[in-house]
Every structure is written in structure tokens, then in C-alpha cells.
Write an enzyme that holds these catalytic residues in place. Sequence first.
Site, short mmCIF file in Angstrom:
data_model
loop_
_atom_site.label_atom_id
_atom_site.label_comp_id
_atom_site.label_asym_id
_atom_site.label_seq_id
_atom_site.Cartn_x
_atom_site.Cartn_y
_atom_site.Cartn_z
CG ASP A 33 -1.83 1.17 1.30
OD1 ASP A 33 -2.21 1.68 0.23
OD2 ASP A 33 -2.20 1.59 2.41
CD GLU A 45 -4.67 1.62 -2.56
OE1 GLU A 45 -4.81 0.90 -1.57
OE2 GLU A 45 -4.88 2.84 -2.57
CG ASP A 59 -1.02 3.17 6.12
OD1 ASP A 59 -1.16 3.92 5.16
OD2 ASP A 59 -1.23 3.51 7.31
#
Lengths: 174, 174
Positions: A7, A68, A141
Amino acid sequence: MRVLGIDPGLTRCGMGVVEGEAGRPLRLVDVNVLRTSADEHVSMRLVHIERGIEAWLDEHRPDAVAIERVFARSDSSTVMGTAQASGIAMVVAARRGLPIALHTPSEVKAAVSGSGRAGKAQVGAMVTRILRLEAPPRPADAADALALAITHIWRGGAQARIDAAVAAAGRWTP
Amino acid sequence: MRVLGIDPGLTRCGMGVVEGEAGRPLRLVDVNVLRTSADEHVSMRLVHIERGIEAWLDEHRPDAVAIERVFARSDSSTVMGTAQASGIAMVVAARRGLPIALHTPSEVKAAVSGSGRAGKAQVGAMVTRILRLEAPPRPADAADALALAITHIWRGGAQARIDAAVAAAGRWTP
């Protein structure tokens, strides 16, 4: 299959390694959040992120990396740093010839919770359940990175089953 | 002083090397535009950009790297790729310990043309004049990269003169 989910972020970059295959219980291998300070020049922050991801690839030897997908959003002051961190993550993985997949936040939410609009708490709760953890990974996260890895295994598994079915059907074609 | 200017982009990444110092005629050392194809995965495009910049740092050994500062703009579909390419440029330079400066497009336009709102043609014309070239560098990404390097030398020169003046003043303080 072992997948590193990332992420990306300049201040906090989540990294989660998950092992398993679609249709079987998944296992948490490791999870961490790289942090860099706003006091440093952005170039040095990106170098720290590069080194942190390199170190994890060395340590955990994943079969694939799921990152992501970042979108331009005018409402976020952090989006450029996020885009830069995601670029570093992609380059580090691509240099090693690792398969890279980009999943959107909606795809990840839908994969782990059934809803593309699930909130952070819901994603955290589902990651906790899927990986049979005692508590939701913190900060968000970390949970997001694990959700990315889970999504990748499940989507890859579905795709692999479709490919296998197509191949099997092909063998029966007269 | 030798400066590598980089106008980051995923499809076209301009690189221009300029040598000289503020107040003296500047010299074009080399200029090029790295191109990557949209047919490739973004991760491989970023790896190509990384290798291209690495090769130029090896070849031209600049004292500093000037990179265009990228802003989030909702009106551009290419801004994420540009941000990722700029992140790669920063990491490549920072890994070598090179000084990195980020200049905004307005700063660059103002430095070479006197107006922060100058158009592409005007920037190209001024780069041509400043470096005493026979024709404007093409494409615009090449001219922009050279303008970044020129800006860096001129701004750095001004800053160095201020620092020197301050230091000289300090010597005369009783």
C-alpha cells in the site's frame, strides 16, 4: 503462492506478505509499515522506501507483488507522493522480474468484504478474520497491504481455475 | 558546473545536460528524450526510464540534477505517470548522492524567458538563444529539460553569489 502486498505512501508504506492459495486458508507471513519523515527531502524518502522494499523481497522471496493502483484525485495533497512511492515499488519488483499486479482500492474492498465501498474498519475486520489474527493489523496501511495480497491470491486463483477449465475443455474438444 | 535537467514523463522523458556558470555563456553538452511504449506494463516503462537516466549519469557525470516539480492536476490523465517517472529520477540521483533540485514549470519559464506564463515556443526560443543553438531542440520535452538545467545553474549561481556576499559581509563585521 506467496504474495507481497504494498500500500504505497511517502509517510507510511504498508507491506504485507501472505501465503496460500484460493480456496484454502491463507497464512500471514509478515507485515510492516515503512515510515519516512517529512523532514527529509522527498528523494531520500523514496530511497528509504526502495531499500525497505528491497530488504523485504530479499527476506520473504514472494512469487508476485500486488500494489495499490493510484488515481489522480484533486482532493488529496498526498497523491503525488503516493504515486512516486508506487512507481518505486513497481521498479524494485520489475527489476527482479517479479509479476506485478495493480489492484484498485475498490477491487480490494470488494474482494475481502464483498463491497467495493467498505470502510477501513470493515477491511481491517475481514483481514483479521481471513488470516485468523487476534486483532486487526495497525495502522490501516498494514491491513490494506495484507488485503492487497489476499486479493491477489484470490483473483489469481480464480483466474488460474478458469485457465485450467479452459485447458481441460480444450483437451475434450474432438 | 554541469547539470542534468530532467523533464519527467512516462511516454517521453526529456534529459538535457548543460555546463557553465551564472553570468557566463552556457554550453549544451547533450540532449535526448527517452521514450517508452504504452504497450508495455508501466513497471517496465519505469525500469527503462531508470536505466536511461542511469546511463546518462554514467556518461555525463553531472554535479547536480534538476527535475521538474510535478503537481496534482485533475485535468491531466498523464499526471500519475509523470509523478512516477519523477520519483524514479529522484531515486536514481539520490542513490548516487547527487544534489537534487526541483523547479516548478513557472520558475523555469520565468528564469529563461522572464515570464512565468511563457509558452512552449517561447521557452524553446530562449533555450536556443541561451545555448546558441541553430534550431530549437525538439520535441518540447528536450527543450524543457535544457531549460531546467539552465534554471538550475542560474538560480544556483545567484544563491552562491548571495552566500558569498553574506560571507564577505561577515568578514567585515567588527
